[in-house]
Design an enzyme around this catalytic site. Structure first.
Site, PDB file in Angstrom:
ATOM      1  N   LYS A 164     -16.675  -7.911   8.361  1.00 55.46           N
ATOM      2  CA  LYS A 164     -16.709  -8.527   9.698  1.00 55.46           C
ATOM      3  C   LYS A 164     -15.351  -9.077  10.103  1.00 55.46           C
ATOM      4  O   LYS A 164     -15.052  -9.205  11.267  1.00 55.46           O
ATOM      5  CB  LYS A 164     -17.732  -9.673   9.705  1.00 55.46           C
ATOM      6  CG  LYS A 164     -19.174  -9.208   9.783  1.00 55.46           C
ATOM      7  CD  LYS A 164     -20.108 -10.410   9.764  1.00 55.46           C
ATOM      8  CE  LYS A 164     -21.444 -10.036   9.150  1.00 55.46           C
ATOM      9  NZ  LYS A 164     -22.094 -11.141   8.467  1.00 55.46           N
ATOM     10  N   HIS A 181       0.838  -1.205   0.000  1.00 57.09           N
ATOM     11  CA  HIS A 181       0.000   0.000   0.000  1.00 57.09           C
ATOM     12  C   HIS A 181       0.879   1.264   0.000  1.00 57.09           C
ATOM     13  O   HIS A 181       0.624   2.212  -0.740  1.00 57.09           O
ATOM     14  CB  HIS A 181      -0.881   0.074   1.250  1.00 57.09           C
ATOM     15  CG  HIS A 181      -1.959  -0.961   1.340  1.00 57.09           C
ATOM     16  ND1 HIS A 181      -2.123  -1.761   2.446  1.00 57.09           N
ATOM     17  CD2 HIS A 181      -2.947  -1.316   0.484  1.00 57.09           C
ATOM     18  CE1 HIS A 181      -3.168  -2.560   2.263  1.00 57.09           C
ATOM     19  NE2 HIS A 181      -3.679  -2.314   1.077  1.00 57.09           N
ATOM     20  N   SER A 208      -3.074  -7.705   3.107  1.00 63.11           N
ATOM     21  CA  SER A 208      -3.394  -7.528   4.537  1.00 63.11           C
ATOM     22  C   SER A 208      -3.910  -8.829   5.138  1.00 63.11           C
ATOM     23  O   SER A 208      -3.583  -9.166   6.290  1.00 63.11           O
ATOM     24  CB  SER A 208      -4.451  -6.431   4.703  1.00 63.11           C
ATOM     25  OG  SER A 208      -3.994  -5.216   4.183  1.00 63.11           O
ATOM     26  N   ARG A 265      -2.199  -6.090  -8.063  1.00 64.85           N
ATOM     27  CA  ARG A 265      -1.190  -7.154  -7.872  1.00 64.85           C
ATOM     28  C   ARG A 265      -1.258  -8.190  -8.977  1.00 64.85           C
ATOM     29  O   ARG A 265      -0.340  -8.961  -9.162  1.00 64.85           O
ATOM     30  CB  ARG A 265      -1.391  -7.816  -6.508  1.00 64.85           C
ATOM     31  CG  ARG A 265      -0.940  -6.957  -5.355  1.00 64.85           C
ATOM     32  CD  ARG A 265      -1.529  -7.391  -4.054  1.00 64.85           C
ATOM     33  NE  ARG A 265      -2.967  -7.134  -4.035  1.00 64.85           N
ATOM     34  CZ  ARG A 265      -3.744  -7.283  -2.980  1.00 64.85           C
ATOM     35  NH1 ARG A 265      -3.221  -7.738  -1.857  1.00 64.85           N
ATOM     36  NH2 ARG A 265      -5.017  -7.019  -3.046  1.00 64.85           N
TER      37      ARG A 265
HETATM   38  P1  ADP Z   1      -9.744  -3.641   0.036  1.00 62.58           P
HETATM   39  O1  ADP Z   1      -9.862  -3.758   1.493  1.00 62.58           O
HETATM   40  O2  ADP Z   1     -10.527  -2.536  -0.585  1.00 62.58           O
HETATM   41  O3  ADP Z   1      -9.836  -4.954  -0.684  1.00 62.58           O
HETATM   42  P2  ADP Z   1      -7.069  -2.984   0.589  1.00 62.58           P
HETATM   43  O4  ADP Z   1      -7.302  -2.029   1.670  1.00 62.58           O
HETATM   44  O5  ADP Z   1      -6.404  -4.271   0.956  1.00 62.58           O
HETATM   45  O6  ADP Z   1      -8.323  -3.216  -0.296  1.00 62.58           O
HETATM   46  O7  ADP Z   1      -6.186  -2.313  -0.517  1.00 62.58           O
HETATM   47  C1  ADP Z   1      -6.574  -1.133  -1.165  1.00 62.58           C
HETATM   48  C2  ADP Z   1      -5.915  -1.070  -2.499  1.00 62.58           C
HETATM   49  O8  ADP Z   1      -4.552  -1.396  -2.408  1.00 62.58           O
HETATM   50  C3  ADP Z   1      -6.492  -2.069  -3.519  1.00 62.58           C
HETATM   51  O9  ADP Z   1      -6.533  -1.408  -4.756  1.00 62.58           O
HETATM   52  C4  ADP Z   1      -5.485  -3.165  -3.611  1.00 62.58           C
HETATM   53  O10 ADP Z   1      -5.447  -3.746  -4.890  1.00 62.58           O
HETATM   54  C5  ADP Z   1      -4.227  -2.392  -3.344  1.00 62.58           C
HETATM   55  N1  ADP Z   1      -3.195  -3.233  -2.772  1.00 62.58           N
HETATM   56  C6  ADP Z   1      -3.307  -4.067  -1.738  1.00 62.58           C
HETATM   57  N2  ADP Z   1      -2.145  -4.692  -1.495  1.00 62.58           N
HETATM   58  C7  ADP Z   1      -1.261  -4.213  -2.430  1.00 62.58           C
HETATM   59  C8  ADP Z   1       0.104  -4.475  -2.733  1.00 62.58           C
HETATM   60  N3  ADP Z   1       0.811  -5.363  -2.025  1.00 62.58           N
HETATM   61  N4  ADP Z   1       0.682  -3.799  -3.749  1.00 62.58           N
HETATM   62  C9  ADP Z   1      -0.039  -2.919  -4.478  1.00 62.58           C
HETATM   63  N5  ADP Z   1      -1.333  -2.634  -4.255  1.00 62.58           N
HETATM   64  C10 ADP Z   1      -1.936  -3.276  -3.241  1.00 62.58           C
END
Ligand code: ADP
Length: 163
Positions: free
Chosen positions: A41, A17, A130, A93
């Protein structure tokens, strides 16, 4: 002024992120990280904890000190309108991310005209999610090379007290 929003749940924020936020900050004059409050949840950290951890992570990087972090209380397009953003920046990704993000990007443009900019994930973070970080932490595994220190600390504390 070009303004972009980097949205997500950030449960917790990862180095993947952070890489996207850093690259967005090179493309746009103002970047706002929008932390979705409508957590699923399965969220481990509370919305307030997630915001605090994102702020802590950004504060550790001098290049990102000017990036704002705010909760997204409702529709993302409404949040974009409030902060004056013309674009949403998202990391991809792989194909699965694209399949999920593509209809949302089209819908957000339909609703408000806001554009979505997709950035390919940095290769070394393309496996970082995450959900995997939380799984590893629940089993006591190492997460320090996947998430910033503020996130690792919060996840370990939450796993220890809420598991
Ligand atoms: P959500 O909870 O909306 O599924 P996240 O909070 O995990 O998404 O992530 C928000 C954004 O960050 C999404 O567009 C996701 O594709 C991107 N993202 C998550 N992990 C990575 C990563 N390791 N590298 C690049 N982008 C990422």
């Amino acid at each position: 002024m070009s303004i972009a929003v980097c949205p997500g749940s950030f449960d917790p924020i990862t180095f993947g992120h952070l890489d996207i936020v850093r690259r967005a900050a090179r493309l746009f004059e103002v970047v706002v990280v929008g932390v979705a409050r409508n957590a699923s949840k399965s969220a481990l950290l509370t919305p307030d904890e997630r915001i605090e951890v994102v702020r802590g992570a950004l504060a550790e990087d001098p290049d990102l000190a000017a990036v704002r972090v705010e909760p997204v209380p409702g529709l993302l397009v409404e949040f974009c309108r409030q902060v004056g953003a013309s674009a949403v920046v998202k990391g991809l990704r792989g194909g699965a991310d694209f399949d999920g993000e593509h209809p949302m990007a089209l819908m957000n443009r339909h609703l408000s005209g806001v554009e979505t900019v997709f950035l390919p994930a940095e290769q070394r973070y393309a496996h970082v999610a995450s959900s995997l970080v939380k799984d590893i932490a629940r089993y006591g595994g190492p997460i320090d090379d996947l998430v910033p220190p503020a996130a690792a600390e919060a996840v370990r504390a939450a796993v220890a007290h809420r598991a």
